[in-house]
Design a protein around this motif. Structure first.
Motif, PDB file in Angstrom:
ATOM      1  N   ARG A 246      -3.115  -4.823  19.112  1.00 12.16           N
ATOM      2  CA  ARG A 246      -1.908  -5.179  18.559  1.00 12.16           C
ATOM      3  C   ARG A 246      -0.926  -6.160  19.636  1.00 12.16           C
ATOM      4  NH1 ARG A 246      -3.805   0.310  18.979  1.00 12.16           N
ATOM      5  NH2 ARG A 246      -4.095   1.186  17.148  1.00 12.16           N
TER       6      ARG A 246
ATOM      7  N   LEU B 276      -6.763  -1.176  12.255  1.00 12.88           N
ATOM      8  CA  LEU B 276      -6.155  -2.116  12.582  1.00 12.88           C
ATOM      9  C   LEU B 276      -5.689  -2.090  10.885  1.00 12.88           C
ATOM     10  CD1 LEU B 276      -6.167  -4.231  15.256  1.00 12.88           C
ATOM     11  CD2 LEU B 276      -4.572  -2.599  15.385  1.00 12.88           C
TER      12      LEU B 276
ATOM     13  N   GLU C 116      -3.837   0.821   9.127  1.00 11.69           N
ATOM     14  CA  GLU C 116      -2.627   0.683   9.892  1.00 11.69           C
ATOM     15  C   GLU C 116      -1.264  -0.380   8.881  1.00 11.69           C
ATOM     16  OE1 GLU C 116      -2.082   0.670  14.298  1.00 11.69           O
ATOM     17  OE2 GLU C 116      -3.894   2.063  14.057  1.00 11.69           O
TER      18      GLU C 116
ATOM     19  N   VAL D  18      -1.227  -3.567   9.614  1.00  6.91           N
ATOM     20  CA  VAL D  18      -1.214  -3.787  10.828  1.00  6.91           C
ATOM     21  C   VAL D  18      -2.232  -5.885  10.377  1.00  6.91           C
ATOM     22  CG1 VAL D  18      -1.880  -5.073  13.607  1.00  6.91           C
ATOM     23  CG2 VAL D  18      -1.087  -2.443  12.925  1.00  6.91           C
TER      24      VAL D  18
ATOM     25  N   VAL E 255      -3.601 -11.473  10.134  1.00  7.53           N
ATOM     26  CA  VAL E 255      -2.152 -10.632  10.434  1.00  7.53           C
ATOM     27  C   VAL E 255      -1.290 -10.620   9.005  1.00  7.53           C
ATOM     28  CG1 VAL E 255       0.156  -9.486  12.237  1.00  7.53           C
ATOM     29  CG2 VAL E 255      -2.752 -11.109  13.190  1.00  7.53           C
TER      30      VAL E 255
ATOM     31  N   ALA F  26       3.963  -6.946  11.314  1.00 10.82           N
ATOM     32  CA  ALA F  26       3.373  -6.937  12.156  1.00 10.82           C
ATOM     33  C   ALA F  26       3.561  -6.875  13.201  1.00 10.82           C
ATOM     34  CB  ALA F  26       1.308  -7.210  11.847  1.00 10.82           C
ATOM     35  N   ASP F  27       4.314  -8.327  13.367  1.00  8.98           N
ATOM     36  CA  ASP F  27       5.359  -8.747  14.585  1.00  8.98           C
ATOM     37  C   ASP F  27       6.824  -7.774  14.723  1.00  8.98           C
ATOM     38  OD1 ASP F  27       6.767  -9.365  12.243  1.00  8.98           O
ATOM     39  OD2 ASP F  27       7.111 -11.276  13.643  1.00  8.98           O
TER      40      ASP F  27
END
Length: 115
Positions: A22, A60, A63, A65, A76, A80-81
């Motif tokens: 993360r 992740l 979630e 992400v 990714v 996610a950023d």
């Protein structure tokens, strides 16, 4: 991608792995669409079991992400950023705190009290 685990952290290792990934995303080391190294490579780099890494990666994924794609590996996910969104929210909190007569150090103390 340079990931490190904190040996003083008492959280389970899979949570630390997820947290390290993360942070890498939040700090721009990985951007949406980037492919992560294979779990085996990550486990060797971090000095943990590959199943520990896979558990962190699955968390992740759950979630939103990361995305798992057959034949393409782990990437990714878009959105996610959100570091910039987080920074905007932090600025809003600091502005609210200032209106209420609190300084940055006061906010930091409040955050420490929450965790």
């Amino acid at each position: 991608m340079l990931l490190r685990l904190n040996v003083a952290d008492h959280r389970p290792l899979h949570e630390q792995v997820a947290g390290a990934i993360r942070r890498a995303i939040a700090e721009g080391e990985c951007v949406p669409g980037d492919r992560l190294p294979p779990a085996r490579d990550l486990s060797q780099a971090l000095g943990v079991n590959v199943n520990t890494v896979l558990r962190g990666l699955r968390a992740l994924r759950d979630e939103g992400v990361l995305e798992f794609r057959r034949g393409r590996g782990v990437t990714v996910a878009q959105g996610a950023d959100d570091r910039s969104a987080l920074l905007d929210r932090i600025r809003e909190v600091l502005a609210d705190a200032e209106r209420l007569g609190y300084g940055k150090d006061d906010v930091i103390d409040m955050i420490r009290g929450v965790t």
